[in-house]
Enzyme design. Structure first.
Site, PDB file in Angstrom:
ATOM      1  N   LYS A  48       3.176  -1.508   2.300  1.00 35.74           N
ATOM      2  CA  LYS A  48       2.828  -2.912   2.059  1.00 35.74           C
ATOM      3  C   LYS A  48       3.943  -3.808   2.569  1.00 35.74           C
ATOM      4  CE  LYS A  48       0.157  -2.198  -2.191  1.00 35.74           C
ATOM      5  NZ  LYS A  48       0.022  -2.641  -3.558  1.00 35.74           N
ATOM      6  N   HIS A  49       4.317  -3.576   3.802  1.00 39.04           N
ATOM      7  CA  HIS A  49       5.314  -4.420   4.445  1.00 39.04           C
ATOM      8  C   HIS A  49       5.232  -4.214   5.955  1.00 39.04           C
ATOM      9  CE1 HIS A  49       7.587  -0.590   3.653  1.00 39.04           C
ATOM     10  NE2 HIS A  49       7.755  -0.742   4.955  1.00 39.04           N
ATOM     11  N   ALA A  50       5.952  -5.058   6.672  1.00 32.79           N
ATOM     12  CA  ALA A  50       6.124  -4.886   8.124  1.00 32.79           C
ATOM     13  C   ALA A  50       7.628  -4.865   8.395  1.00 32.79           C
ATOM     14  CB  ALA A  50       5.456  -6.035   8.876  1.00 32.79           C
ATOM     15  N   ARG A  95       1.960  -2.111   7.331  1.00 30.30           N
ATOM     16  CA  ARG A  95       1.516  -0.732   7.089  1.00 30.30           C
ATOM     17  C   ARG A  95       1.377  -0.468   5.588  1.00 30.30           C
ATOM     18  NH1 ARG A  95       6.630   0.440   9.098  1.00 30.30           N
ATOM     19  NH2 ARG A  95       5.988  -1.224  10.473  1.00 30.30           N
TER      20      ARG A  95
END
Ligand code: T46
Length: 132
Positions: A48-50, A95
């Site tokens: 839950k981040h890029a 992702r």
């Protein structure tokens, strides 16, 4: 969105299988860090981040999991089920990792050292960042 999934060449013989990964050859960058996750709790969603600049290859070396890739325009879900498959995750790509089997071990080869400043953990901030 183009999904880049590598199929590595196992060196199999009568003893079993072996996969070797070399930087700038099998892996399209110099590998500065390797980490892996296991004992993932059922139903959990990780990631839950890029990343602003980090590139990575994800290999589910045991068990299976799914990866959601989101470039801000399109989303794709990629299953990782084989120890000889590697999913390339570029920078500027949101992702999420989920649907881990009980026995899943997800190994990640990364192009740089751990740096919290490279993370974009807010989805709206990610959407703004990808439009820049
Ligand atoms: C990514 C996905 C695929 C470290 O101390 N060093 C490290 O190299 C990493 C990756 C993590 N950590 C610490 C930071 C947190 O306290 O380990 C803890 C869990 O990290 P995080 O919540 O970022 O884990 P995931 O599974 O959400 O994300 C990880 C990577 O951080 C990330 O870069 O792309 O796997």
């Amino acid at each position: 969105m183009q999904v880049i999934k590598y199929v590595f060449q196992p060196h199999g013989d009568e003893r079993g299988q072996l996969v070797a990964l070399e930087e700038d050859k099998d892996i399209p960058f110099a590998i500065k860090r390797v980490y892996y996750m296991y004992d993932t709790v059922e139903g959990v969603v990780r990631g839950k981040h890029a990343h602003k600049s980090l590139e990575q290859i994800l290999v589910c070396i045991h068990g299976s999991c799914k990866i959601l890739l989101d470039d801000g325009k399109e989303k794709k879900i990629v299953p990782l089920e084989k120890p000889y498959e590697g999913l390339y995750v570029a920078n500027n790509m949101w992702r999420e990792m989920f649907d881990f089997s009980d026995d899943a071990v997800l190994m990640v080869l990364a192009s740089d050292f751990y740096n919290e400043e490279d993370y974009i953990r807010d989805y709206n901030a990610f959407l703004s960042y990808t439009k820049v």
